[in-house]
Scaffold this motif. Structure first.
Motif, PDB file in Angstrom:
ATOM      1  N   GLU A 166       0.833  -1.210   0.000  1.00 27.69           N
ATOM      2  CA  GLU A 166       0.000   0.000   0.000  1.00 27.69           C
ATOM      3  C   GLU A 166       0.865   1.256   0.000  1.00 27.69           C
ATOM      4  N   LEU A 167       1.921   1.258   0.802  1.00 29.51           N
ATOM      5  CA  LEU A 167       2.835   2.404   0.825  1.00 29.51           C
ATOM      6  C   LEU A 167       3.503   2.602  -0.534  1.00 29.51           C
ATOM      7  N   SER A 168       3.912   1.509  -1.147  1.00 33.83           N
ATOM      8  CA  SER A 168       4.551   1.593  -2.467  1.00 33.83           C
ATOM      9  C   SER A 168       3.582   2.134  -3.507  1.00 33.83           C
ATOM     10  N   ASP A 169       2.354   1.646  -3.478  1.00 33.20           N
ATOM     11  CA  ASP A 169       1.345   2.106  -4.427  1.00 33.20           C
ATOM     12  C   ASP A 169       1.081   3.597  -4.252  1.00 33.20           C
ATOM     13  N   ASN A 170       0.901   4.025  -3.011  1.00 28.06           N
ATOM     14  CA  ASN A 170       0.666   5.441  -2.759  1.00 28.06           C
ATOM     15  C   ASN A 170       1.853   6.302  -3.171  1.00 28.06           C
ATOM     16  N   HIS A 171       3.046   5.787  -2.979  1.00 29.19           N
ATOM     17  CA  HIS A 171       4.240   6.534  -3.386  1.00 29.19           C
ATOM     18  C   HIS A 171       4.284   6.686  -4.911  1.00 29.19           C
ATOM     19  N   MET A 172       3.952   5.623  -5.640  1.00 26.62           N
ATOM     20  CA  MET A 172       3.924   5.711  -7.105  1.00 26.62           C
ATOM     21  C   MET A 172       2.859   6.702  -7.570  1.00 26.62           C
ATOM     22  N   SER A 196       1.881   9.329  -5.938  1.00 27.89           N
ATOM     23  CA  SER A 196       2.382  10.683  -5.669  1.00 27.89           C
ATOM     24  C   SER A 196       3.447  11.088  -6.687  1.00 27.89           C
ATOM     25  N   ILE A 197       4.277  10.141  -7.117  1.00 28.31           N
ATOM     26  CA  ILE A 197       5.264  10.437  -8.159  1.00 28.31           C
ATOM     27  C   ILE A 197       4.549  10.835  -9.455  1.00 28.31           C
ATOM     28  N   ASN A 221       3.054  14.291  -9.086  1.00 30.20           N
ATOM     29  CA  ASN A 221       4.107  15.316  -9.156  1.00 30.20           C
ATOM     30  C   ASN A 221       4.601  15.506 -10.586  1.00 30.20           C
TER      31      ASN A 221
END
Length: 89
Positions: A28-34, A36-37, A40
């Motif tokens: 989930e953290l990885s998905d949310n980080h992608m 956000s990338i 951006n």
């Protein structure tokens, strides 16, 4: 990366998480980080276009309908139109 991942999961387990919960949280953290990338990158592309001397038409795609928001620059900057598509999450 594999060792860091395993270490993170072990620390989560030591803190009381199950292995499944720990791995699901990392996913989930990885998905949310992608996401956000990607957001951006889209924002940076829009900023780059706004800095150019060209009019822009932004089309936001809503799940139910599309909305057109014209951004009209001053007359001396009206040369060519761009279309930027964005999506609602």
């Amino acid at each position: 990366m594999q060792f860091a991942f395993q270490h993170l999961v072990k620390r989560a387990i030591a803190a009381g998480w199950s292995e499944r919960e720990a791995v699901a949280a990392v996913i989930e953290l990885s998905d949310n980080h992608m996401l956000s990338i990607a957001a951006n990158d889209e924002t940076n592309a829009l900023i780059d276009l706004l800095r150019k001397d060209e009019p822009i038409l932004i089309i936001r795609q809503h799940p139910e309908h599309s909305v057109c928001d014209p951004i009209t620059p001053p007359p001396h900057r009206r040369k060519q139109s761009w279309i930027i598509q964005t999506t609602f999450a």
